[in-house]
Design a protein around this motif. Sequence first.
Motif, PDB file in Angstrom:
ATOM      1  N   TRP A  63      34.169  49.431  42.106  1.00 20.51           N
ATOM      2  CA  TRP A  63      35.509  49.362  41.519  1.00 20.51           C
ATOM      3  C   TRP A  63      35.889  47.894  41.409  1.00 20.51           C
ATOM      4  CZ3 TRP A  63      40.744  49.728  44.333  1.00 20.51           C
ATOM      5  CH2 TRP A  63      41.789  49.756  43.392  1.00 20.51           C
ATOM      6  N   ARG A  64      36.334  47.462  40.264  1.00 20.21           N
ATOM      7  CA  ARG A  64      36.702  46.052  40.083  1.00 20.21           C
ATOM      8  C   ARG A  64      37.953  45.693  40.875  1.00 20.21           C
ATOM      9  NH1 ARG A  64      38.660  46.138  33.839  1.00 20.21           N
ATOM     10  NH2 ARG A  64      39.447  48.240  34.063  1.00 20.21           N
ATOM     11  N   THR A  65      38.586  46.698  41.495  1.00 23.47           N
ATOM     12  CA  THR A  65      39.706  46.519  42.414  1.00 23.47           C
ATOM     13  C   THR A  65      40.929  45.994  41.679  1.00 23.47           C
ATOM     14  OG1 THR A  65      38.024  46.062  44.084  1.00 23.47           O
ATOM     15  CG2 THR A  65      40.300  45.776  44.753  1.00 23.47           C
ATOM     16  N   GLY A  66      41.390  46.789  40.755  1.00 23.34           N
ATOM     17  CA  GLY A  66      42.525  46.480  39.911  1.00 23.34           C
ATOM     18  C   GLY A  66      42.203  46.982  38.511  1.00 23.34           C
ATOM     19  N   ALA A  67      42.798  46.352  37.522  1.00 23.78           N
ATOM     20  CA  ALA A  67      42.575  46.743  36.129  1.00 23.78           C
ATOM     21  C   ALA A  67      42.399  45.485  35.281  1.00 23.78           C
ATOM     22  CB  ALA A  67      43.753  47.572  35.624  1.00 23.78           C
ATOM     23  N   ASN A  68      41.886  45.668  34.094  1.00 16.42           N
ATOM     24  CA  ASN A  68      41.781  44.615  33.080  1.00 16.42           C
ATOM     25  C   ASN A  68      40.868  43.470  33.479  1.00 16.42           C
ATOM     26  OD1 ASN A  68      43.668  46.138  31.631  1.00 16.42           O
ATOM     27  ND2 ASN A  68      45.359  44.938  32.405  1.00 16.42           N
ATOM     28  N   TYR A  69      41.319  42.614  34.376  1.00 17.17           N
ATOM     29  CA  TYR A  69      40.577  41.427  34.781  1.00 17.17           C
ATOM     30  C   TYR A  69      39.957  41.618  36.151  1.00 17.17           C
ATOM     31  CZ  TYR A  69      43.112  39.018  31.071  1.00 17.17           C
ATOM     32  OH  TYR A  69      43.619  38.647  29.865  1.00 17.17           O
ATOM     33  N   SER A  70      39.021  40.736  36.480  1.00 21.02           N
ATOM     34  CA  SER A  70      38.499  40.724  37.840  1.00 21.02           C
ATOM     35  C   SER A  70      39.640  40.347  38.792  1.00 21.02           C
ATOM     36  CB  SER A  70      37.362  39.709  37.952  1.00 21.02           C
ATOM     37  OG  SER A  70      37.797  38.410  37.616  1.00 21.02           O
ATOM     38  N   THR A  71      39.537  40.794  40.030  1.00 20.50           N
ATOM     39  CA  THR A  71      40.477  40.380  41.062  1.00 20.50           C
ATOM     40  C   THR A  71      39.918  39.105  41.655  1.00 20.50           C
ATOM     41  OG1 THR A  71      41.307  42.593  41.496  1.00 20.50           O
ATOM     42  CG2 THR A  71      41.457  41.021  43.299  1.00 20.50           C
ATOM     43  N   ASP A  72      40.646  37.993  41.480  1.00 21.28           N
ATOM     44  CA  ASP A  72      40.153  36.685  41.887  1.00 21.28           C
ATOM     45  C   ASP A  72      40.818  36.228  43.174  1.00 21.28           C
ATOM     46  OD1 ASP A  72      38.482  36.575  39.680  1.00 21.28           O
ATOM     47  OD2 ASP A  72      39.958  35.545  38.447  1.00 21.28           O
ATOM     48  N   PHE A  73      39.986  35.891  44.146  1.00 24.37           N
ATOM     49  CA  PHE A  73      40.437  35.410  45.454  1.00 24.37           C
ATOM     50  C   PHE A  73      40.067  33.942  45.554  1.00 24.37           C
ATOM     51  CE2 PHE A  73      39.822  34.415  49.898  1.00 24.37           C
ATOM     52  CZ  PHE A  73      40.920  34.992  50.503  1.00 24.37           C
ATOM     53  N   SER A  74      41.008  33.104  45.971  1.00 24.25           N
ATOM     54  CA  SER A  74      40.679  31.684  46.117  1.00 24.25           C
ATOM     55  C   SER A  74      41.212  31.139  47.434  1.00 24.25           C
ATOM     56  CB  SER A  74      41.209  30.867  44.939  1.00 24.25           C
ATOM     57  OG  SER A  74      42.609  30.906  44.905  1.00 24.25           O
ATOM     58  N   ALA A  75      40.489  30.162  47.952  1.00 23.66           N
ATOM     59  CA  ALA A  75      40.874  29.460  49.174  1.00 23.66           C
ATOM     60  C   ALA A  75      40.547  27.986  48.976  1.00 23.66           C
ATOM     61  CB  ALA A  75      40.121  30.028  50.370  1.00 23.66           C
ATOM     62  N   SER A  76      41.506  27.123  49.278  1.00 20.06           N
ATOM     63  CA  SER A  76      41.289  25.695  49.089  1.00 20.06           C
ATOM     64  C   SER A  76      40.602  25.033  50.286  1.00 20.06           C
ATOM     65  CB  SER A  76      42.610  24.983  48.781  1.00 20.06           C
ATOM     66  OG  SER A  76      43.495  25.128  49.865  1.00 20.06           O
ATOM     67  N   LYS A  77      40.407  25.813  51.356  1.00 17.89           N
ATOM     68  CA  LYS A  77      39.647  25.319  52.507  1.00 17.89           C
ATOM     69  C   LYS A  77      38.820  26.474  53.061  1.00 17.89           C
ATOM     70  CE  LYS A  77      43.366  26.116  55.835  1.00 17.89           C
ATOM     71  NZ  LYS A  77      44.231  25.521  56.834  1.00 17.89           N
TER      72      LYS A  77
END
Length: 168
Positions: A63-77
Amino acid sequence: VIGLAIGAGYILYLINNPTSPLETIKLNEADGVSITYSRPYKKDRLIFGNGSDEALVPFDNYWRTGANYSTDFSASKNINFGGKELIAGKYWLYTIPNQSSWKVFLNEEDGSFGFFEPDKTKDILEIEVSSRSLENSIEQFTIDFVENESKLYLRLRWDTTEISIPIE
């Protein structure tokens, strides 16, 4: 979909007032941890369950875990994500839900639109977390950050199902 343009191998979708709106949530500015995802609605559908029951998200399937777009996770550190070290960066978060637990993946590819599965060779992290049932149904897929017993979690909730991923 208002328009569809095809050119140079690309398909461009122009969406006005999407039925699954895009949202970005941030832990806080100092930590630089955020998640961007599309938020579908339940709309009287069976969300999680067996494929034979025509569940929107069948157990044991990508499951792409949402709809339409990928679910994007970001961390700056660098952070600890579900008990594993995660190097700072931007990742595609996707899942394989099951009745009692979910597999959660972070993949090097991010910012994708459409109905395709990830390139598994680009997975950089995989964890498994227990799921739990909720008393009340959640109409719209929701991701948030919550603190419980002085620990921080990334929480995913939809319909009567919830998972929480510890983050440090």
